[in-house]
Scaffold this motif. Structure first.
Motif, PDB file in Angstrom:
ATOM      1  N   LEU A  24      84.258 -13.506  85.219  1.00  0.00           N
ATOM      2  CA  LEU A  24      83.129 -12.582  85.242  1.00  0.00           C
ATOM      3  C   LEU A  24      83.316 -11.470  84.210  1.00  0.00           C
ATOM      4  N   ASP A  29      78.704 -16.447  83.500  1.00  0.00           N
ATOM      5  CA  ASP A  29      77.593 -16.296  84.426  1.00  0.00           C
ATOM      6  C   ASP A  29      78.060 -16.682  85.830  1.00  0.00           C
ATOM      7  N   ILE A  30      77.587 -15.953  86.829  1.00  0.00           N
ATOM      8  CA  ILE A  30      77.983 -16.204  88.216  1.00  0.00           C
ATOM      9  C   ILE A  30      77.641 -17.628  88.632  1.00  0.00           C
ATOM     10  N   ARG A  31      76.559 -18.189  88.065  1.00  0.00           N
ATOM     11  CA  ARG A  31      76.174 -19.571  88.402  1.00  0.00           C
ATOM     12  C   ARG A  31      77.177 -20.567  87.849  1.00  0.00           C
ATOM     13  N   ARG A  34      80.111 -20.359  90.090  1.00  0.00           N
ATOM     14  CA  ARG A  34      79.749 -21.065  91.326  1.00  0.00           C
ATOM     15  C   ARG A  34      79.957 -22.568  91.160  1.00  0.00           C
ATOM     16  N   ALA A  42      75.404 -18.873  94.990  1.00  0.00           N
ATOM     17  CA  ALA A  42      76.052 -17.819  94.210  1.00  0.00           C
ATOM     18  C   ALA A  42      76.549 -16.708  95.132  1.00  0.00           C
ATOM     19  N   THR A  45      80.008 -17.373  96.052  1.00  0.00           N
ATOM     20  CA  THR A  45      80.903 -17.107  94.923  1.00  0.00           C
ATOM     21  C   THR A  45      81.178 -15.620  94.779  1.00  0.00           C
ATOM     22  N   GLU A  46      80.184 -14.786  95.085  1.00  0.00           N
ATOM     23  CA  GLU A  46      80.357 -13.345  94.949  1.00  0.00           C
ATOM     24  C   GLU A  46      81.470 -12.810  95.841  1.00  0.00           C
ATOM     25  N   THR A  49      84.531 -12.712  93.701  1.00  0.00           N
ATOM     26  CA  THR A  49      84.516 -11.921  92.472  1.00  0.00           C
ATOM     27  C   THR A  49      84.535 -10.440  92.810  1.00  0.00           C
TER      28      THR A  49
END
Length: 77
Positions: A24, A29-31, A34, A42, A45-46, A49
């Motif tokens: 990150l 990208d978070i996607r 993911r 997502a 996934t957060e 992070t």
């Protein structure tokens, strides 16, 4: 006589957290993160992070930079 070895408990998920955070930080990208981790959401996934204080400061600086924010131009009618 030396110091006793430090005992540090390292859980495998610590590496997962660090890896996701580093991706990150480097602009992934978070996607994409993911997908790499195999999650469907997502939001899941957060959890892995952790946004650093330095990244938060950079985001705030985007709003503080003079002249960088452009307002939409309005044409006289």
């Amino acid at each position: 006589m030396g110091c006793p070895p430090a005992r540090v408990h390292v859980h495998p998920h610590m590496f997962r957290h660090s890896y996701a955070t580093e991706l990150l930080e480097r602009g992934a990208d978070i996607r994409d993160i993911r997908d790499l981790f195999g999650y469907k959401s997502a939001a899941t996934t957060e959890i892995y992070t952790h946004v650093s204080a330095a990244r938060r400061r950079r985001v705030v600086q985007l709003l503080e930079a003079p002249g960088d924010i452009r307002s939409p131009s309005v044409s006289p009618a």
